[in-house]
Design an enzyme around this catalytic site. Sequence first.
Site, PDB file in Angstrom:
ATOM      1  N   ASP A  63      57.391   5.490  -1.692  1.00 34.54           N
ATOM      2  CA  ASP A  63      56.698   6.775  -1.656  1.00 34.54           C
ATOM      3  C   ASP A  63      57.530   7.731  -2.497  1.00 34.54           C
ATOM      4  O   ASP A  63      58.676   8.042  -2.149  1.00 34.54           O
ATOM      5  CB  ASP A  63      56.588   7.269  -0.210  1.00 34.54           C
ATOM      6  CG  ASP A  63      55.882   8.603  -0.091  1.00 34.54           C
ATOM      7  OD1 ASP A  63      55.664   9.271  -1.121  1.00 34.54           O
ATOM      8  OD2 ASP A  63      55.555   9.003   1.047  1.00 34.54           O
ATOM      9  N   TYR A 155      48.403  21.404  -8.329  1.00 35.44           N
ATOM     10  CA  TYR A 155      48.418  20.354  -9.344  1.00 35.44           C
ATOM     11  C   TYR A 155      48.681  20.939 -10.718  1.00 35.44           C
ATOM     12  O   TYR A 155      49.524  20.428 -11.472  1.00 35.44           O
ATOM     13  CB  TYR A 155      47.076  19.613  -9.323  1.00 35.44           C
ATOM     14  CG  TYR A 155      46.990  18.463 -10.287  1.00 35.44           C
ATOM     15  CD1 TYR A 155      47.662  17.271 -10.032  1.00 35.44           C
ATOM     16  CD2 TYR A 155      46.229  18.550 -11.448  1.00 35.44           C
ATOM     17  CE1 TYR A 155      47.586  16.199 -10.910  1.00 35.44           C
ATOM     18  CE2 TYR A 155      46.141  17.484 -12.329  1.00 35.44           C
ATOM     19  CZ  TYR A 155      46.819  16.311 -12.055  1.00 35.44           C
ATOM     20  OH  TYR A 155      46.742  15.252 -12.934  1.00 35.44           O
ATOM     21  N   LYS A 159      51.906  20.239 -13.137  1.00 37.36           N
ATOM     22  CA  LYS A 159      51.760  19.618 -14.453  1.00 37.36           C
ATOM     23  C   LYS A 159      52.305  20.514 -15.563  1.00 37.36           C
ATOM     24  O   LYS A 159      52.784  20.017 -16.584  1.00 37.36           O
ATOM     25  CB  LYS A 159      50.295  19.241 -14.704  1.00 37.36           C
ATOM     26  CG  LYS A 159      49.818  18.076 -13.846  1.00 37.36           C
ATOM     27  CD  LYS A 159      50.706  16.842 -14.036  1.00 37.36           C
ATOM     28  CE  LYS A 159      50.276  15.654 -13.205  1.00 37.36           C
ATOM     29  NZ  LYS A 159      51.136  14.468 -13.418  1.00 37.36           N
ATOM     30  N   ILE A 187      40.070  10.672 -17.734  1.00 40.23           N
ATOM     31  CA  ILE A 187      40.414   9.255 -17.611  1.00 40.23           C
ATOM     32  C   ILE A 187      39.934   8.759 -16.242  1.00 40.23           C
ATOM     33  O   ILE A 187      40.172   9.412 -15.223  1.00 40.23           O
ATOM     34  CB  ILE A 187      41.935   9.022 -17.734  1.00 40.23           C
ATOM     35  CG1 ILE A 187      42.498   9.713 -18.990  1.00 40.23           C
ATOM     36  CG2 ILE A 187      42.230   7.531 -17.742  1.00 40.23           C
ATOM     37  CD1 ILE A 187      42.016   9.161 -20.288  1.00 40.23           C
ATOM     38  N   THR A 189      40.331   7.085 -13.102  1.00 37.00           N
ATOM     39  CA  THR A 189      41.414   6.604 -12.247  1.00 37.00           C
ATOM     40  C   THR A 189      41.007   6.715 -10.787  1.00 37.00           C
ATOM     41  O   THR A 189      39.980   7.313 -10.449  1.00 37.00           O
ATOM     42  CB  THR A 189      42.684   7.454 -12.458  1.00 37.00           C
ATOM     43  OG1 THR A 189      42.414   8.802 -12.042  1.00 37.00           O
ATOM     44  CG2 THR A 189      43.122   7.448 -13.914  1.00 37.00           C
TER      45      THR A 189
END
Length: 247
Positions: A63, A155, A159, A187, A189
Amino acid sequence: MGKLDGKVAIVTGSTSGMGRDSAKLFAEEGAKVVVTGRNEERAKAVVDDIKSEGNEAIYVIADMANVDDIKKVFDTTMEEYGTVDILFNNAGLLSVTPLLEMTKEEWDKVFDVDVYAALYLTQLVAPVMKEKGKGTIINTCSVASYAAHFGFVGYISSKHAIAGLTKSMAFELGPEIRCNGIAPGAIHTAMVDSIGGVEALQMMVDGAPMKRVGQGEDIAALALFLASDESEFVDGQIIRCDGGFEC
């Protein structure tokens, strides 16, 4: 000869999607690959797939929010292979909580996985690479490293941070170690599936010249280029891989 013959590569978050496809391609190109993830069934399946093609890999259940697990990835790599040449910091955690609802607990976990894990694992492998006189580190950034959208504050912030970390790493670890980032956009995923699948990416697809959703193989091909000697004069770059979409 493969482009990565004799190299040892750690690929975090490699039990699915971009990481899995990168791990498989690295192995096809001659690398001994360390696969990491939280799900042992998926990790074993990736390693078994690699070995079925006559290539070499092991897995470590980890993890990336847990510093002891991160250390275990490094220690196991050194015990098994004695060195490390390539680090692909690909593991990531998505957060879709709006700004005014963001808690410190969620914020910290997103940054632990998306940023600190890459920093700590880099700190562990860098002395090995420095001693060898050569190494390559790749970080998974995002088109979210460039701009923002509503509801993704944790997020997007993480990033932006990993993009800055990548550039800092290049300056501080060069010239022996090259550090670059990949900034995927639309993408397909498991992370995308968790927020509604490829249909949720339609706006991004419509705004991009390529007019299609990318696949893990698209990112793997770029990761291979950055991991190989073909990119030996590429350093400190965040390379967008999104068909040209502007956030």
